[in-house]
Design an enzyme around this catalytic site. Structure first.
Site, PDB file in Angstrom:
ATOM      1  N   ASP A 175     -45.220 -68.152  58.243  1.00 35.43           N
ATOM      2  CA  ASP A 175     -44.745 -69.070  57.207  1.00 35.43           C
ATOM      3  C   ASP A 175     -45.836 -70.086  56.882  1.00 35.43           C
ATOM      4  OD1 ASP A 175     -42.945 -70.490  55.516  1.00 35.43           O
ATOM      5  OD2 ASP A 175     -42.350 -71.773  57.185  1.00 35.43           O
TER       6      ASP A 175
ATOM      7  N   ASP B  50     -45.237 -73.540  54.823  1.00 39.05           N
ATOM      8  CA  ASP B  50     -44.770 -74.931  54.908  1.00 39.05           C
ATOM      9  C   ASP B  50     -44.070 -75.173  56.242  1.00 39.05           C
ATOM     10  OD1 ASP B  50     -45.657 -75.219  52.269  1.00 39.05           O
ATOM     11  OD2 ASP B  50     -43.734 -74.566  51.478  1.00 39.05           O
TER      12      ASP B  50
END
Length: 187
Positions: free
Chosen positions: A18, A20
């Protein structure tokens, strides 16, 4: 050449990472935007265990900051992310996976941010999607439990202010812990 590249890709394990909250520290960015807007300094210790939208008195603040030009382009990087992702990329099939479709204006900014901070990640290794449940990989490193619950491989929760009370997945306490998980204590 193509055949040998396919062999390498097919024999390596795949890691979805991922952006953020994992590669980038979006919370420190929210706190900086909040301070610039209000003059009120909130410390990360004060928001532990709270979802993003409940970290500020104004419940719309996070979404207002997300819509600011260059918000995603200027995200600070989490410590050791670049070094460890480079090492992972040398030994695994690494894909950066971001549920960016919720914020379509972020696509270019996120792509440029990745190009600046992770130049060894090619455009072939970037997946912008709406639902990470479609991702097929051996491992997923994410800070949101709902992404890990819909993932069919091994989910690894990246420690973040909002997920400190979540259980059910192995917790990685930063990028050095990611390195240790995949390469052992000797790194």
């Amino acid at each position: 050449m193509i055949k040998s590249l396919y062999f390498i890709m097919s024999t390596r394990k795949t890691i979805a990472i991922d952006m953020d909250g994992v590669l980038a520290n979006n919370m420190s960015h929210y706190l900086d935007y909040h301070f610039k807007e209000t003059g009120i300094r909130i410390l990360e210790e004060e928001i532990q265990g709270k979802p993003e939208e409940r970290c500020f008195e104004d419940p719309d603040a996070v979404y207002r900051y997300l819509k600011m030009p260059d918000f995603f382009r200027t995200l600070p990087m989490n410590p050791d992310a670049q070094e460890v992702v480079k090492k992972l990329n040398d030994h695994f099939n690494v894909f950066i996976v971001s549920a960016a479709m919720e914020f379509p204006w972020s696509l270019v900014e996120k792509y440029e941010w990745l190009g600046e901070h992770f130049p060894f990640i090619t455009w072939h290794q970037i997946v912008f999607c709406g639902n990470k449940g479609i991702i097929k990989a051996d491992y997923m490193i994410d800070d949101h439990i709902y992404n890990l619950r819909s993932f069919s491989g091994t989910g690894l929760i990246f420690d973040c202010y909002h997920n400190i009370n979540e259980t059910g997945f192995e917790r990685l306490m930063g990028w050095k812990a990611v390195e240790e998980y995949f390469f052992g204590k000797e790194g």
